[in-house]
Design an enzyme around this catalytic site. Structure first.
Site, PDB file in Angstrom:
ATOM      1  N   TRP A  80      70.772  67.484  66.177  1.00 57.65           N
ATOM      2  CA  TRP A  80      69.684  67.279  65.229  1.00 57.65           C
ATOM      3  C   TRP A  80      69.366  65.679  65.093  1.00 57.65           C
ATOM      4  O   TRP A  80      70.350  65.076  64.344  1.00 57.65           O
ATOM      5  CB  TRP A  80      69.912  68.123  64.161  1.00 57.65           C
ATOM      6  CG  TRP A  80      68.831  68.357  63.080  1.00 57.65           C
ATOM      7  CD1 TRP A  80      67.665  69.366  63.186  1.00 57.65           C
ATOM      8  CD2 TRP A  80      68.276  67.467  62.025  1.00 57.65           C
ATOM      9  NE1 TRP A  80      66.882  69.302  62.262  1.00 57.65           N
ATOM     10  CE2 TRP A  80      67.073  68.064  61.406  1.00 57.65           C
ATOM     11  CE3 TRP A  80      68.887  66.288  61.282  1.00 57.65           C
ATOM     12  CZ2 TRP A  80      66.502  67.526  60.327  1.00 57.65           C
ATOM     13  CZ3 TRP A  80      68.080  65.703  60.149  1.00 57.65           C
ATOM     14  CH2 TRP A  80      67.141  66.253  59.880  1.00 57.65           C
ATOM     15  N   ARG A 139      71.853  76.536  63.852  1.00 56.43           N
ATOM     16  CA  ARG A 139      72.058  75.875  63.083  1.00 56.43           C
ATOM     17  C   ARG A 139      70.871  74.725  62.984  1.00 56.43           C
ATOM     18  O   ARG A 139      70.888  73.900  62.089  1.00 56.43           O
ATOM     19  CB  ARG A 139      73.427  74.864  63.080  1.00 56.43           C
ATOM     20  CG  ARG A 139      74.519  75.621  63.111  1.00 56.43           C
ATOM     21  CD  ARG A 139      75.970  74.995  63.647  1.00 56.43           C
ATOM     22  NE  ARG A 139      76.138  73.605  62.786  1.00 56.43           N
ATOM     23  CZ  ARG A 139      76.992  73.542  61.785  1.00 56.43           C
ATOM     24  NH1 ARG A 139      77.729  74.576  61.464  1.00 56.43           N
ATOM     25  NH2 ARG A 139      77.289  72.383  61.133  1.00 56.43           N
ATOM     26  N   HIS A 184      46.569  73.865  34.858  1.00 55.85           N
ATOM     27  CA  HIS A 184      46.833  72.315  34.750  1.00 55.85           C
ATOM     28  C   HIS A 184      46.810  71.938  36.175  1.00 55.85           C
ATOM     29  O   HIS A 184      47.699  70.789  36.291  1.00 55.85           O
ATOM     30  CB  HIS A 184      48.096  72.301  33.911  1.00 55.85           C
ATOM     31  CG  HIS A 184      48.432  72.554  32.683  1.00 55.85           C
ATOM     32  ND1 HIS A 184      47.826  71.954  31.439  1.00 55.85           N
ATOM     33  CD2 HIS A 184      48.728  73.963  32.054  1.00 55.85           C
ATOM     34  CE1 HIS A 184      47.879  72.623  30.400  1.00 55.85           C
ATOM     35  NE2 HIS A 184      48.503  73.634  30.747  1.00 55.85           N
ATOM     36  N   ASN A 201      78.954  64.728  64.891  1.00 51.16           N
ATOM     37  CA  ASN A 201      77.933  65.281  63.626  1.00 51.16           C
ATOM     38  C   ASN A 201      78.098  63.941  62.302  1.00 51.16           C
ATOM     39  O   ASN A 201      79.156  63.727  62.131  1.00 51.16           O
ATOM     40  CB  ASN A 201      78.563  66.366  63.220  1.00 51.16           C
ATOM     41  CG  ASN A 201      78.375  67.576  64.024  1.00 51.16           C
ATOM     42  OD1 ASN A 201      77.614  67.404  65.164  1.00 51.16           O
ATOM     43  ND2 ASN A 201      78.696  68.731  63.897  1.00 51.16           N
ATOM     44  N   GLY A 202      77.246  63.840  61.785  1.00 46.75           N
ATOM     45  CA  GLY A 202      77.144  63.121  60.433  1.00 46.75           C
ATOM     46  C   GLY A 202      76.427  61.621  60.647  1.00 46.75           C
ATOM     47  O   GLY A 202      75.533  61.579  61.775  1.00 46.75           O
ATOM     48  N   GLU A 251      58.602  77.522  55.142  1.00 49.94           N
ATOM     49  CA  GLU A 251      60.056  77.448  56.364  1.00 49.94           C
ATOM     50  C   GLU A 251      59.617  77.726  57.719  1.00 49.94           C
ATOM     51  O   GLU A 251      60.048  77.017  58.752  1.00 49.94           O
ATOM     52  CB  GLU A 251      61.204  77.820  56.069  1.00 49.94           C
ATOM     53  CG  GLU A 251      61.895  77.228  54.668  1.00 49.94           C
ATOM     54  CD  GLU A 251      63.150  77.767  54.240  1.00 49.94           C
ATOM     55  OE1 GLU A 251      64.089  77.041  54.179  1.00 49.94           O
ATOM     56  OE2 GLU A 251      63.115  78.898  54.139  1.00 49.94           O
ATOM     57  N   GLU A 283      60.836  80.759  45.730  1.00 51.04           N
ATOM     58  CA  GLU A 283      61.485  81.203  46.885  1.00 51.04           C
ATOM     59  C   GLU A 283      60.555  81.847  47.799  1.00 51.04           C
ATOM     60  O   GLU A 283      60.570  81.431  49.190  1.00 51.04           O
ATOM     61  CB  GLU A 283      62.604  81.934  46.544  1.00 51.04           C
ATOM     62  CG  GLU A 283      63.490  82.629  47.761  1.00 51.04           C
ATOM     63  CD  GLU A 283      64.098  81.727  48.483  1.00 51.04           C
ATOM     64  OE1 GLU A 283      64.564  82.126  49.772  1.00 51.04           O
ATOM     65  OE2 GLU A 283      64.280  80.444  47.950  1.00 51.04           O
ATOM     66  N   LYS A 330      59.971  80.368  51.732  1.00 48.78           N
ATOM     67  CA  LYS A 330      60.251  81.040  52.702  1.00 48.78           C
ATOM     68  C   LYS A 330      58.864  80.970  53.979  1.00 48.78           C
ATOM     69  O   LYS A 330      59.050  80.845  55.063  1.00 48.78           O
ATOM     70  CB  LYS A 330      60.217  82.414  52.514  1.00 48.78           C
ATOM     71  CG  LYS A 330      61.685  82.886  51.980  1.00 48.78           C
ATOM     72  CD  LYS A 330      62.780  82.761  52.957  1.00 48.78           C
ATOM     73  CE  LYS A 330      63.737  81.798  52.903  1.00 48.78           C
ATOM     74  NZ  LYS A 330      64.130  80.864  51.756  1.00 48.78           N
ATOM     75  N   LYS A 368      70.338  74.889  59.625  1.00 48.23           N
ATOM     76  CA  LYS A 368      70.906  76.179  58.978  1.00 48.23           C
ATOM     77  C   LYS A 368      71.949  75.160  57.704  1.00 48.23           C
ATOM     78  O   LYS A 368      71.750  75.622  56.549  1.00 48.23           O
ATOM     79  CB  LYS A 368      71.652  77.161  59.706  1.00 48.23           C
ATOM     80  CG  LYS A 368      72.472  78.272  58.702  1.00 48.23           C
ATOM     81  CD  LYS A 368      71.324  79.036  58.358  1.00 48.23           C
ATOM     82  CE  LYS A 368      71.716  80.067  57.367  1.00 48.23           C
ATOM     83  NZ  LYS A 368      70.736  80.799  56.696  1.00 48.23           N
ATOM     84  N   CYS A 411      73.541  69.806  63.493  1.00 43.70           N
ATOM     85  CA  CYS A 411      74.278  69.322  64.885  1.00 43.70           C
ATOM     86  C   CYS A 411      75.365  70.496  65.054  1.00 43.70           C
ATOM     87  O   CYS A 411      75.671  71.072  63.983  1.00 43.70           O
ATOM     88  CB  CYS A 411      74.674  68.044  64.762  1.00 43.70           C
ATOM     89  SG  CYS A 411      73.486  66.476  64.519  1.00 43.70           S
TER      90      CYS A 411
END
Length: 612
Positions: free
Chosen positions: A73, A27, A508, A99-100, A492, A485, A489, A607, A2
Site C-alpha cells: 500500500w 488488507r 447551522h 511494512n511501515g 468508503e 457510521e 460506510k 483493513k 501492506c
C-alpha cells in the site's frame, strides 16, 4: 496496510507465497511481488492485483523452497512495478519486503548516496535494503543477521520486514517495530507473515514478535534476539481459526457475508458473559482491574474510524447509566495535544485488529501517564491485547471486508455490557432498569436477524439513488454516532461524498445543501427525540429534499412523510444503535455493488492501518 509472507521448508515456496498473498488482499494494496532464493535470486513484482503478479511469473525460474512476498500500500512513491516490493539492494546482496515507514529515510538516503549508492525506486524500503548491504560490506565477519541489526539501530520509524541474503541461502531474517509480524511453526517448515491468517491451513502454532525482535529462521532452526543481539525468550501460541472462516461461501462479497453474520457474532460475544435469567454480566478479562475502574474519576475512550463511532455510543451509555465523565478521542489526534491524564483515569482503546498504529501510540502515552489501559479488540494475541493492562475480546471472527460491519456491532456489544456492569457496580442504575436492559440485550441477535429479512427491499431502495453524488445522514442522541457510521460506510465503498450530522445542527449549515437531488438519511426510530426528528424531516421536505428514514416497524407517520423507509423492530432506546446500523450497512453495500465498485477492497483503503 501492506502484507508480508515468507516461507522456508521442503515444499516449493511459490504456491505458499501466492496463497498467502491472496489471503492478504483484504488488507488493501496496490502492487505485489515475490522473491525466490535457490541457486540464484529471482524477483517478480507487478502493479495491481496478485492475479497480475501471477501473470508476470516465469514458472521455470520460480523454483525454490525459500522465499518472501509482499502486498504494498503506497506510502513513499506511487504504485508502480519499480516501487513494488521486494526491493533489492544495489549490489544484489539483499532483498527485503517491508511494512511501515522509515521516517529518517531521506537522511539515510543522502548519506548512502555520498557513499556511492544509487537508487532505482522512490521507496524508503530500498534505502533500508542498501543500508543493510552497507553494513554487511564493512567487515568480513559481519553476518546478514548482524547487518540487519546494525541497520535497524539507525532507523527511526516503524517496520515489519523479512530479508533474504544471497550469500546465506538457508535463512530468512525477520524483524518488527510498531508493525505486526508473526512466525508460524509447521512440519519441517517455518512461515513469516504480518497476519496469521495467511498460513492457517499449514499450522496453528505461531510466535508473536515484539518490538525490536530480530528472528533468524532456518530450515530446522529458529533463534530470536533483539537489535542489540541479546537473546529473547518467546512463547508458542495456538491460533484457533478454521479455514472456512476465510471463505465467502455463497455470498457475492465478504462484506455481505459479514453483515449477515452479525446475529451469530453478537450471540458469540454475549456467550458466557450475558446471563439474562440471572440479570448478570460477566467480563472475566476485567475482573482483576474492576475495583480500579469503579473508583476512576473518568473514562477516556480512544479509537479510529468505525471504532471511534462505537466509542461515541459508549459515551452516551456510560454517562447516562454509570454517571461517570467520558471523553472520546481520535487516536490520531490524541498525541497532537498534551492531554491531561492521571492514574485516576481509565483509558479504553478500541481496535478491530489490535495493530492500529495511532491507537498503539495512544496506548503508550496513557501508560506513561499511569492510567489504567483497557483494550477492546477482535484479534487474540495482537499487540493491543498483549500490551494493555486488561481487556475484552469481541469474538467477531475474521473480518475481511475493509468496511467494518460485524466488528462494529461486536464492539458496541462489549461496550454496552461494560457500561451496564459498571452502572450496576456503582449503584447508579435501578435493579428494575438493569434487569430490563440485560433481558432486552439478550434479544438483540434475533432482532438483527429479522432486519436482514428486508434485504431485498433495501436493495430496491438503493437502486433509486445510484446517481446521487452526495448524501446527508442525520441522527440525535445515541443515534448520532449511527448517522456518522452510516455516512462512513457509504463513502468508503461507493465513493459517494456523505456526511453524518447531529440532526439539531442541520440549521447551522447543512440545510444549505438540501435540494431535490440530495438523499437525506434520517435515523428516526420512536424514542424521546422522535418529535424533533419529525420536525427536521419536515424542514427537509419543505425544501424539496429526499428523505430515507430508518423507523420503528409500523410507523405510519413517517411512512407518509418520507420518500422511503427502512424498518427496525421495537427495542429499548439505549439499544437502538444495534438495530439502526443494519439497514445503513445494507444500503451502502447495495449502492456500492450496483455502482460497480470493489466492495471488499475499496480504492486507497486498508483493513488494518499499521502506519501513522
Amino acid at each position: 496496510m501492506c502484507g508480508i509472507v515468507g516461507y522456508i521448508g521442503k515444499e516449493e515456496a511459490l504456491p505458499v507465497l501466492i496463497g498467502g498473498l491472496k489471503r492478504l488482499e483484504y488488507r488493501g494494496y496496490d502492487s505485489a511481488g515475490v522473491a525466490i532464493l535457490n541457486g540464484s535470486l529471482e524477483i517478480f513484482k507487478s502493479k495491481g492485483k496478485v492475479a497480475n503478479l501471477e501473470n508476470h511469473i516465469v514458472p521455470e525460474r520460480a523454483h525454490g523452497n525459500i522465499g518472501i512476498g509482499h502486498t504494498r500500500w503506497a506510502t513513499h512513491g506511487e504504485p508502480s512495478d519499480v516501487n513494488a516490493h521486494p526491493q533489492l539492494s544495489q549490489n544484489g546482496n539483499f532483498t527485503i519486503v517491508h511494512n511501515g515507514i522509515i521516517e529518517n529515510y531521506d537522511l539515510l538516503k543522502t548519506d548512502l548516496e555520498a557513499k556511492g549508492y544509487t537508487f532505482q525506486s522512490e521507496t524508503d524500503t530500498e534505502v533500508l535494503a542498501n543500508l543493510i548491504e552497507y553494513f554487511y560490506n564493512q567487515e568480513v565477519e559481519v553476518s546478514a543477521e548482524t547487518a540487519v541489526q546494525l541497520a535497524l539501530s539507525k532507523v527511526v520509524g516503524a517496520y515489519g520486514l523479512a530479508v533474504l541474503c544471497v550469500n546465506e541461502k538457508d535463512k530468512i531474517i525477520a524483524a518488527r517495530k510498531g508493525s505486526p509480524l508473526v512466525v508460524g511453526l509447521g512440519t519441517d517448515a517455518y512461515f513469516v507473515s504480518s497476519d496469521a491468517n495467511t498460513f492457517v491451513e499449514h499450522t496453528n502454532q505461531i510466535i508473536y514478535l515484539n518490538d525490536e525482535d530480530v528472528a533468524v529462521i532456518q530450515h530446522k532452526n529458529f533463534t530470536l534476539k533483539n537489535i542489540g543481539n541479546t537473546p529473547v525468550s518467546f512463547k508458542i501460541s495456538n491460533v484457533n481459526l478454521e479455514i472456512g472462516e476465510l471463505s465467502k461461501g455463497d455470498y457475492e462479497h465478504y462484506m455481505l457475508k459479514e453483515i449477515y453474520e452479525q446475529p451469530n457474532i453478537i450471540k458469540e460475544t454475549f456467550r458466557g458473559r450475558l446471563k439474562p435469567e440471572h440479570t448478570e454480566i460477566v467480563l472475566g478479562g476485567l475482573l482483576n482491574v474492576f475495583p480500579r475502574i469503579k473508583e476512576a474519576n473518568r473514562i477516556i475512550i480512544i479509537g479510529c474510524g468505525t471504532s471511534w463511532h462505537a466509542a461515541l455510543i459508549a459515551e452516551y451509555l456510560l454517562e447516562e447509566y454509570a454517571q461517570i465523565p467520558v471523553e472520546v478521542e481520535y487516536a490520531s489526534e490524541f498525541r497532537c495535544r498534551k492531554p491531561v491524564i492521571s492514574d485516576k483515569d481509565v483509558v479504553m482503546l478500541i481496535s478491530q485488529s489490535g495493530e492500529t498504529a495511532d491507537t498503539l501510540a495512544a496506548l503508550q502515552l496513557a501508560k506513561d501517564k499511569g492510567a489504567l489501559a483497557i483494550g477492546i479488540c477482535n484479534v487474540v494475541g495482537s499487540t493491543l491485547s498483549r500490551e494493555t493492562d486488561a481487556g475484552v475480546y469481541t469474538h467477531a471472527g475474521v473480518e475481511i471486508g475493509v468496511a467494518s460491519t460485524k466488528a462494529f456491532t461486536a464492539q458496541v456489544a462489549v461496550l454496552t455490557m461494560f457500561a451496564l456492569k459498571l452502572a450496576k457496580a456503582k449503584g447508579t442504575i435501578s435493579d428494575a432498569d438493569y434487569g430490563v436492559l440485560v433481558k432486552e440485550l439478550s434479544e438483540i441477535p434475533d432482532k438483527l436477524a429479522s432486519i436482514l429479512l428486508d434485504n431485498e427491499k433495501i436493495k430496491q431502495i438503493a437502486a433509486k439513488y445510484l446517481e446521487a453524488n452526495a448524501a446527508l445522514y442525520l441522527g440525535r442522541g445515541n443515534l448520532f454516532p449511527v448517522a456518522l457510521e452510516g455516512a462512513l460506510k457509504l463513502k468508503e465503498i461507493s465513493y459517494v461524498h456523505a456526511e453524518g450530522y447531529a440532526a439539531g445542527e442541520i440549521k447551522h449549515g447543512p440545510i444549505a445543501l438540501v435540494d431535490d437531488k440530495l438523499p437525506v438519511i434520517v435515523v428516526a426510530p420512536q424514542n424521546e427525540h422522535y418529535e424533533k426528528l419529525v420536525n427536521n424531516i419536515q424542514e427537509i421536505k419543505a425544501r424539496k429534499g429526499i428523505v430515507i428514514a430508518v423507523v420503528t416497524k409500523g410507523d405510519k407517520r413517517l411512512q407518509k412523510m418520507a420518500d422511503d423507509i427502512m424498518e427496525i423492530p421495537t427495542c429499548h432506546p439505549a439499544l437502538a444503535p444495534f438495530l439502526a446500523i443494519i439497514p445503513l450497512q445494507l444500503l451502502s453495500y447495495h449502492i456500492a455493488y450496483l455502482r460497480g465498485c470493489d466492495v471488499d477492497q475499496p480504492r486507497n483503503l486498508a483493513k488494518s492501518v499499521t502506519v501513522e
